[in-house]
Design an enzyme around this catalytic site. Structure first.
Site, PDB file in Angstrom:
ATOM      1  N   LYS A 215      -6.764  -0.304 -12.756  1.00 56.01           N
ATOM      2  CA  LYS A 215      -5.354  -0.381 -12.358  1.00 56.01           C
ATOM      3  C   LYS A 215      -4.522   0.314 -13.433  1.00 56.01           C
ATOM      4  CE  LYS A 215      -1.618  -3.540 -11.283  1.00 56.01           C
ATOM      5  NZ  LYS A 215      -1.249  -4.897 -10.899  1.00 56.01           N
TER       6      LYS A 215
ATOM      7  N   LYS B 163      -6.329   1.651  -8.265  1.00 48.28           N
ATOM      8  CA  LYS B 163      -4.930   1.521  -7.871  1.00 48.28           C
ATOM      9  C   LYS B 163      -4.031   2.189  -8.897  1.00 48.28           C
ATOM     10  CE  LYS B 163      -1.531  -2.104  -7.675  1.00 48.28           C
ATOM     11  NZ  LYS B 163      -1.258  -3.481  -7.876  1.00 48.28           N
TER      12      LYS B 163
HETATM   13  C1  PBG Z   1       0.984  -7.146 -10.076  1.00 53.29           C
HETATM   14  C2  PBG Z   1       0.790  -6.269  -8.904  1.00 53.29           C
HETATM   15  C3  PBG Z   1       1.465  -5.076  -8.737  1.00 53.29           C
HETATM   16  C4  PBG Z   1       1.060  -4.557  -7.515  1.00 53.29           C
HETATM   17  C5  PBG Z   1       0.130  -5.433  -6.966  1.00 53.29           C
HETATM   18  N1  PBG Z   1      -0.035  -6.507  -7.857  1.00 53.29           N
HETATM   19  C6  PBG Z   1       2.517  -4.408  -9.540  1.00 53.29           C
HETATM   20  C7  PBG Z   1       2.469  -4.400 -10.992  1.00 53.29           C
HETATM   21  O1  PBG Z   1       1.408  -4.372 -11.606  1.00 53.29           O
HETATM   22  O2  PBG Z   1       3.565  -4.399 -11.554  1.00 53.29           O
HETATM   23  C8  PBG Z   1       1.572  -3.260  -6.971  1.00 53.29           C
HETATM   24  C9  PBG Z   1       1.406  -3.018  -5.554  1.00 53.29           C
HETATM   25  C10 PBG Z   1       2.284  -1.968  -5.023  1.00 53.29           C
HETATM   26  O3  PBG Z   1       3.022  -1.262  -5.751  1.00 53.29           O
HETATM   27  O4  PBG Z   1       2.255  -1.816  -3.808  1.00 53.29           O
HETATM   28  N2  PBG Z   1       0.071  -8.070 -10.348  1.00 53.29           N
END
Ligand code: PBG
Length: 327
Positions: free
Chosen positions: A199, A253
Site C-alpha cells: 500500500k 493499492k
Molecule cells: C485507510 C484506507 C485508505 C483507503 C482504504 N483504507 C486511505 C488511507 O490510507 O488514507 C483508500 C481507499 C481509496 O482511496 O479508495 N486505512
C-alpha cells in the site's frame, strides 16, 4: 505494391468476431468487488462531492442496496464506515466497540443474506480524531506494536459480526502474523486475511478521506508506514513478509499506477492477487468525463481491464456496479 511480409499481425484483427476469438482478457462480474460506505445516523443515502454516483448508505437501506448489486452479479463487498465525529478520539476507541457501525452493518447484511462475501477493513483511521491508521506517540509517530494489538482485537469483532475476510489496511509491521494467531486462538480459523501488502503513500486517497470524513486541515502524511511510490524493491519485501506471515490474498493499492507491482506479485506468489482501484483513480476519470474530455465507461473499462491484464485476480473498484451493468 505489396511487400512480401512474413508477419502481418493485422490479419487477426480483420473483423469483430475474429478479434473476439483472439481476445486475451475478458472482464466479468467475478473480477469485481464493490467498496461500500456506511453512514452513521442517516435515513437517506448521502452524497460524496468528490466521488460522483458514490454514496454513504444508511444501515436501514444497506441490505436492499447489496441485493441490487447481487442482481448484477456482484457478490463481494468491502465495507467502510463513516463514524460520527463525536465518536472519534485520539485512540480510536470506537473501533473496539462491538456495536460500532462496521460490525452492525455486517450483522445486518448477513442476517438475511448468507451468500454475500464481506470484507472488513482493519485500520483505525475512520475512528481516530487525527485521521491516522493507528495510535500516535508523543513524537507524533504511529506506534506500531500498540496499534497491531488493537487491530488483532478488532479482527475478532469483525469475524464475530460476519466478515468473511479481514483486510488490514494499516501497513504496520508484523500485523498479519498477530492477527492470524488471534483469529486462530478465538476459533476463527476460517476467517481469511486479505492483506493490503503493498500500500503506497498515495495522493489518490483524497476522495476516500472525504467519504469517511478523515480529512484534516493539512494533508495527512502517512509516509512513516505506507510505501514510497518510488520503491519497488521495498514493495516486494512487504509482499513477501505478508505471504510468509500467512496472508490468504495479497493486495496492491492503488492499482493502475502500480501495474508493475501487480505483475510481480502474480508471477511470484501462488495465492490470489487483488488490486484496489482507489478513490482518486475513480474520481479523475469522472472529472475528465464531466469536462467532456474523456468517455467515462470506455475509460473505466480500459482501466479495470489493464489492472486485470497486469495480473489481478480481482479488483476493488467504485466502478464495479456501473461496469457490471455493461456485461
Ligand atoms: C485507510 C484506507 C485508505 C483507503 C482504504 N483504507 C486511505 C488511507 O490510507 O488514507 C483508500 C481507499 C481509496 O482511496 O479508495 N486505512
Amino acid at each position: 505494391m505489396n511487400f512480401n511480409l512474413t508477419h502481418r499481425p493485422r490479419r487477426i484483427r480483420n473483423n469483430p468476431s475474429l478479434r473476439e476469438l483472439v481476445k486475451e482478457q475478458q472482464l466479468n462480474h467475478n473480477d469485481l468487488v464493490l467498496p461500500v460506505f456506511i453512514a452513521d445516523q442517516a435515513d437517506v443515502p448521502q452524497n460524496i462531492e468528490s466521488m460522483p454516483e458514490v454514496f454513504r448508505w444508511p444501515i436501514n437501506l444497506i441490505t436492499s442496496k447489496i441485493k441490487e448489486c447481487q442482481d448484477l452479479g456482484i457478490n463481494t463487498f468491502a465495507i467502510f464506515p463513516h463514524i460520527d465525529p463525536s465518536k472519534r478520539d485520539s485512540q480510536g476507541t470506537e473501533f473496539l466497540n462491538p456495536d460500532s457501525l462496521a460490525y452492525q452493518a455486517a450483522k445486518e447484511i448477513k442476517h438475511s443474506n448468507k451468500e454475500v462475501t464481506l470484507i472488513g477493513d482493519l485500520a483505525l483511521d475512520p475512528y481516530t480524531s487525527h485521521g491516522h491508521d493507528g495510535i500516535i506517540n508523543n513524537d507524533k509517530i504511529v506506534n506500531n506494536d500498540a496499534t497491531v494489538k488493537i487491530l488483532a482485537q478488532g479482527a475478532i469483532l469483525a469475524a464475530e459480526s460476519g466478515y468473511d475476510l479481514v483486510a488490514p489496511s494499516d501497513m504496520m509491521d508484523g500485523r498479519i502474523n498477530v492477527i492470524r494467531n488471534n483469529l486462530d486462538k478465538n476459533n476463527f480459523q476460517n476467517t481469511g486475511i486479505l492483506a493490503y501488502s503493498a500500500k503506497f503513500s498515495s495522493a489518490y486517497y483524497g476522495p476516500f478521506r472525504d467519504a469517511i470524513g478523515s480529512k484534516q486541515k493539512n494533508i495527512i502524511d502517512k509516509s512513516t508506514y505506507q510505501l514510497s511510490p518510488s520503491n519497488f524493491r521495498e514493495a516486494k519485501r512487504e509482499l513477501e513478509l505478508d505471504f510468509n506471515e500467512g496472508a490468504d490474498i495479497l493486495m496492491i493499492k492503488p492499482a493502475e499506477p502500480y501495474l508493475d507491482v501487480i505483475s510481480y506479485a502474480k508471477n511470484n506468489f501462488n495465492i490470489p492477487i487483488a488490486a484496489f482501484q482507489v478513490s482518486g483513480e475513480y474520481s479523475r476519470i469522472w472529472a475528465a468525463h464531466l469536462n467532456g474530455w474523456l468517455d467515462l465507461d470506455a475509460c473505466a473499462n480500459e482501466s479495470i481491464l489493464s489492472i486485470k491484464r497486469a495480473g489481478a485476480d480481482f479488483i476493488l473498484s467504485y466502478f464495479a456496479e456501473r461496469i457490471a451493468k455493461t456485461f
